[in-house]
Design a protein around this motif. Sequence first.
Motif: not given
Length: 289
Positions: A153-172
């Motif tokens: 999974v490639m994740s278009h993500t901006n913002g500190a909280r959103a990045v942290a949550e995307a990492v916790r969600a397991g994006v690659d």
Amino acid sequence: MFGENHAHIFMNARNYREAVRQQENGVDEEVIHRHFKAYQDKGISFVRDGGDFLHVSQKAKELSGSYGIDYRTPAFAIHHNGHYGKIVGRGFDTLKEYATLVREVKACGGDFIKIMTTGIMDFDTDGSVTESALPFSEVKEMVHIAHEEGFSVMSHTNGARAVAEAVRAGVDSIEHGNYVDEEALQLMAESDVVWVPTITVVKNLIGCGRFSDKVLEHIRAVGSQNIRRGFELGVHMALGSDAGAYRVYHGQGLLDEWGCFREILGDTEEVRQHLFDGEARIRRKFQRL
């Protein structure tokens, strides 16, 4: 030579609407040939696309071999309807519909899944993210569904909280990742995720007159500081320019991104190896099994 880890083959770096008009009545292969020739001329043999809704990247995958380019694409990005992402993909309202889109990516030969979890930088005002992020529970399930189907999974993500949550969600991979903070950087460093900052997008906008240079310089300064800190922490990173975006030209965009990294981190063997290692992770993960 490094590879281009974030591009949009259908975009022309000048005018998004013009690029869409050129493709909306059927794929214009000449555009693809021109852009692949630009990569070939720069010695770039790996390109990871961010997708589109016009089938251009799917056709590009068919044509890439004749240029000696290892080309990977999600076919189209996937966004929640009503949120940012329509410009490069297709939308869903329910997770059941999302799962159907994931299966469509598989059916059309896509190599990975790209999701859109936030908006973009608001260049017109203060550089903040243009909209709220998708809920963590939804992002986590989106990642789970993609992984269950065998996709990274490639994740278009901006913002500190959103990045942290995307990492916790397991994006690659995290694409852009503007305005990360220490917590988000620490989480990335402790994970296997690869961060593709695409900072040249901001630098190349400076002086164009379209946006406030003061806002752009602020975004660039914060981004540079975060890249420096990410490198110190050992965050996996790779070069990707968002080629095709305004003033980010195919082929040259990657050289511009490398120039930004040299300004921020210096041109050392350690920096080069770190970026090669990050790209190697992307090459391993973002391919259809």
